[in-house]
Structure formats: structure tokens, C-alpha cells
Write a protein that holds these residues in place. Sequence first.
Motif, mmCIF file in Angstrom:
data_model
loop_
_atom_site.group_PDB
_atom_site.id
_atom_site.type_symbol
_atom_site.label_atom_id
_atom_site.label_comp_id
_atom_site.label_asym_id
_atom_site.label_seq_id
_atom_site.Cartn_x
_atom_site.Cartn_y
_atom_site.Cartn_z
ATOM 1 N N UNK A 1 -44.225 30.755 -3.756
ATOM 2 C CA UNK A 1 -44.835 29.419 -3.786
ATOM 3 C C UNK A 1 -46.239 29.450 -3.201
ATOM 4 N N UNK A 2 -46.388 30.214 -2.116
ATOM 5 C CA UNK A 2 -47.709 30.283 -1.487
ATOM 6 C C UNK A 2 -48.711 30.992 -2.398
ATOM 7 N N UNK A 3 -48.226 32.016 -3.105
ATOM 8 C CA UNK A 3 -49.106 32.726 -4.048
ATOM 9 C C UNK A 3 -49.663 31.752 -5.099
ATOM 10 N N UNK A 4 -48.748 30.947 -5.662
ATOM 11 C CA UNK A 4 -49.164 30.009 -6.713
ATOM 12 C C UNK A 4 -50.142 28.974 -6.138
ATOM 13 N N UNK A 5 -49.782 28.457 -4.954
ATOM 14 C CA UNK A 5 -50.653 27.454 -4.321
ATOM 15 C C UNK A 5 -52.029 28.056 -4.039
ATOM 16 N N UNK B 1 -51.628 27.611 -13.566
ATOM 17 C CA UNK B 1 -50.301 27.651 -12.933
ATOM 18 C C UNK B 1 -49.320 28.465 -13.791
ATOM 19 N N UNK B 2 -49.473 28.354 -15.093
ATOM 20 C CA UNK B 2 -48.569 29.082 -16.000
ATOM 21 C C UNK B 2 -48.745 30.587 -15.814
ATOM 22 N N UNK B 3 -50.013 31.019 -15.696
ATOM 23 C CA UNK B 3 -50.263 32.453 -15.510
ATOM 24 C C UNK B 3 -49.733 32.891 -14.137
ATOM 25 N N UNK B 4 -49.987 32.048 -13.122
ATOM 26 C CA UNK B 4 -49.534 32.387 -11.768
ATOM 27 C C UNK B 4 -48.004 32.474 -11.715
ATOM 28 N N UNK C 1 -57.792 28.136 -4.711
ATOM 29 C CA UNK C 1 -59.090 28.838 -4.780
ATOM 30 C C UNK C 1 -59.774 28.606 -6.128
ATOM 31 N N UNK C 2 -59.004 28.203 -7.129
ATOM 32 C CA UNK C 2 -59.600 27.929 -8.440
ATOM 33 C C UNK C 2 -60.139 26.492 -8.504
ATOM 34 N N UNK C 3 -59.336 25.548 -8.006
ATOM 35 C CA UNK C 3 -59.708 24.126 -8.165
ATOM 36 C C UNK C 3 -60.527 23.574 -6.993
ATOM 37 N N UNK C 4 -60.258 24.060 -5.779
ATOM 38 C CA UNK C 4 -60.932 23.526 -4.594
ATOM 39 C C UNK C 4 -62.454 23.538 -4.697
ATOM 40 N N UNK C 5 -63.052 24.692 -5.069
ATOM 41 C CA UNK C 5 -64.517 24.727 -5.150
ATOM 42 C C UNK C 5 -65.104 23.716 -6.136
ATOM 43 N N UNK D 1 -57.484 35.985 -12.932
ATOM 44 C CA UNK D 1 -56.524 37.103 -12.942
ATOM 45 C C UNK D 1 -56.663 37.939 -11.663
ATOM 46 N N UNK D 2 -57.908 38.075 -11.162
ATOM 47 C CA UNK D 2 -58.119 38.816 -9.903
ATOM 48 C C UNK D 2 -57.458 38.087 -8.748
ATOM 49 N N UNK D 3 -57.603 36.725 -8.750
ATOM 50 C CA UNK D 3 -56.961 35.944 -7.686
ATOM 51 C C UNK D 3 -55.451 36.132 -7.719
ATOM 52 N N UNK D 4 -54.886 36.192 -8.933
ATOM 53 C CA UNK D 4 -53.433 36.358 -9.050
ATOM 54 C C UNK D 4 -53.025 37.713 -8.460
#
Lengths: 260, 260
Positions: B130-134, B202-205, B139-143, B116-119
Motif C-alpha cells: 500500500x505504501x509503495x502505491x501511495x 495506479x494501475x501500473x503500480x 511523487x507523481x501527482x504532488x508536484x 516506471x522508475x518510481x515504481x
Amino acid sequence: MSEPASIEISGLSKTYRQTTTGQNVIAIERLDFTVAAGEIIAIVGQTGCGKSTFFDIMIGIDRPTEGSISISGKTPYGDFKSFRGRIATVFQQDRLLPWRTCLDNVKLPLELLRVPEREQRARSLEWLHRLGLEKFVNAYPHELSGGMRQRAAIARAFVLKPAILLADEAFGHLDEVTATELRETFVELARECGSTALLITHQLEEAIAVGDRILVFGRPAKLLADIRVLDWPMHEHARLRESIQATLQGRAFEMRVASA
Amino acid sequence: MLEPIGLQHRAAPLPPRVSREAVISLLALACLWEILSHFATSIGVPQLAIPSLAKIAESLTHITFIDLAVTLLRVLAALTVSFVLGIGLAVLFYHSKTADRYFTPVIRLLMAVPVISWILFAVLWFRSVEFRILFVLVVTCGPIFLVDMLDSMRGTSKELRDMMQSFRPSGWQFFFKLMLPASLPSIMTSLKINLSLAIRVVTIAELVGAVTGIGHQLAIAEELFSVADVFAWTLALVAALFLLEALLGRVETRVLRWRP
């Protein structure tokens, strides 16, 4: 096929810093010997005498602290890439890649050399056939017995027809029948390819059966004896075995042929 | 004598079966829901809060596949970017201890930040939806890709690494012929984790500012107090996730077929 290569080892030493105690440990102490092109050398020594460290330096994945190894004028560590396709190894464990089939494992060194795909396949199949694995080309390593996996590892080494062939306790974990059979195959193929071969072993019988010469390493690795096996007739092999044993145990023993 | 297993036809894996127990429990849940929807008002809950199965089914017919496709495309794009970045950084950290020492604490910190903070950061920092969602997905999945790949690369046995090095591969060959295939089991696990995570995130974003996608449709349903629509979109999302997981399971069976 690579040109046969001679090996010259002079003043080779290796010292490690032990991470737990911070102390320096000598693994190899001033090794000096030469190997002629096409010769098969067996290296014997007790467990922990630095044979495997020597093996790593020979492959070029470790560097000596002092001294040098020169293979036809080049050093395996310093001129690492120049040995592409010229050095092949057979390890104690087969070290086959579990996600590759038997055929693909044998093809690996040829793929790395970017040999054309058809040639890779033809050469790999030929070696698999020679090692009696023609019915298992598409089998994964876990589907093969230990002896079969080691055969595939030998095929992977010979497919390069390497100038230098290194084997580290390659038959040590196999049953006696399989080990003897593979050992004979190994020597026969090494002679056929004209490879200069260094076989590290802790089994004296194996060293006597395989080597043109036997190098006896002390602990840390230093040369205690350099024996030409051909100087010892078959009926003297038991005495040869006994004398190597005595050398390894630090006992005085006359290292010469009784009848000489 | 062993059978030539490698030459035998390998039976295709059977599709995963839904157990009888699963069907029974899901049917029981549906019946309970239907009963509750009929008695909602008598237990003090507004009728629209617990829509009947018929109403949910009707809402399902209004699902627009373009929104479903857009959401899944966003997930696919984000997973691709996360995968490439994660693997790239894992290779960098594997080779550079300095990079590892400096950046790993930052990665650990990023992993501790709530979605939620990232959003909220994305909304404050970037204008493009689109960039916000990406950004949020990456940042959630990459690590997760990074950490799993790095662990897997470090866990690749020294024996296999030494064997590979003895054949003098190039850096690319070392990665693509050894490290990547050796890490495939970890990569498949990270993919499964990230797929379900990305679909939920993605749904939350999409709830924040997107004009397409399932998140956007859920926001509309919420504004219209249409609980049936919320259920319909949620069911569609869950069904898509199950379908993709089944697909990934098939891919996993195929790419990891070498495992005993």
C-alpha cells in the motif's frame, strides 16, 4: 465604531532603489503636516509624484526610509496589527473579490475582525442599502456596473466605521455624474462616521469639493501648499483652482484669497 | 437600469451531452472490432487476441466491484495526500524565497523521473504494498499540485493582496480568504489532470505486488491469456474515469460559478 484619530507626519521620506538601473529614486521628500481628528484632507499632485507611495505608507504596507507617520501615537507599519478595524481604504479600482457576492465583499472586513455572523450580515446589508445596492446583494462583481462596484467598495470601507479612511483616486475612473454623486456620498458618510479622511486625487475640482484642506504635493512628493478650503469663498474657487494649478506647474502665484 | 441579476434564480448547468458524432464513431469502432474478431484467424492473428464484443461483455459481468472500489480508494487517498503536501509546500515556497531556491530544483528533478522508475524505486525501498502505491502516486501527482498552486499564488494580483493587507488579516485569514479562493481555478485544473494521471499510474503500480485492485486483476488476466478480461477491466477503469471526470466537472461548475 473606532475613536476619531489625528495624524502627525514628520520628516517623511521614501527612497527606492530602481531595479533596472540600480539608482536611488526619491519618491517622497521630507513631508511634514498634521491632520486633526475628523478632518477631510484632499491631496493633489501630478501623476508620478509619489501620492500612491504615500498611500501605501499610510496603509502600513510600505515603510518610510526616514521620518514617521503617527496615528494617535502609533505607526501604521510598526504597529500594523493595532490598526485592525481602524483603517479602511477605497482604491482607484474597486478591488472586489470576484468570487464573493456583493454582500460577502462588504462583509469581508467584519469577517476578518471575527464579528458575529448575524451582526456582519445586518451591518453589511445596512451599508448596501445606504449605497443603493439593496437589490444587488447576491450579485457577483462581474454582474455590476463600474459605479455599482465602486459603491460596494465604499460600503466595504464604511462598514467598519473606521477612524481613518483613505481613498486613492477612488472616483477617478468613473463618469462625471457617478463620480460627483459618489464623492458627495463619501463626504457625507465620512462626516457622519467622524472618520479622519485622506483622499488622494489628481482632479482639482474634486479636491476643492471634498477637502476641508488641500495639500498640494510636488514631484517628488513634498508639500508645496497647505490650503484651508473654508478660507476661500465659493466665488473664489475658480481662482483657488488656478492658483493650485500654478503651484503644481511651478509658476509663482499668490496663494491667498483676493478679498482677504 | 440593470436588472438585479444577483437575485434571479441561476439555472442549473445542463449535464454534458454526448454528441451524435461521438456515438457514431464509437459504434463504428465497435463494428470494426466485431468484424476483425470474426476474421482474426484469416489475417494471421490468434482468435484470443481479438475477442468478440459478446466475450468482452461476458467478462464485464465478472468484474468485481471490490477491486474497482479499492483502486478508486487508493486514487482518492493519494490525491488527498498529494493535495495537502502540494499546497503546504506551495505556501512554504511562496513565503520563503530560501526554501524556494533550495527545493524547487529538487521538485523539477522529481518531475522529470519516469513513473516506471518510481515504481522500481518503490519496490526496492518499501515493503508495504500500500505504501509503495501511495508513494508512486504522491511523487507523481504532488508536484503538479505544488507547481500549479505556487504559480497561482504568485499570479494573484498585487491589487487584491494590498487590499486584503490593508484590513490586517491573520496569516490564516489571508490564505483562506484570498489565496485559496483565488487559486481555485488552478486547483480544479490540477485536480482534473491528476485524476486521469493517478488512475493510469495506479494501475501500473498495482501490477507490482498488489493483491487487490484493477492492476492486480489485469495481471491475472495477462497470466491467463484472457484478452477479453483485459478489455473488460480496462473498460471498467475508463468508465470510472469518465464518471469521476463528470463529477469533478459538476463540482467545478459549482465552485467556480462566480466566473463570468
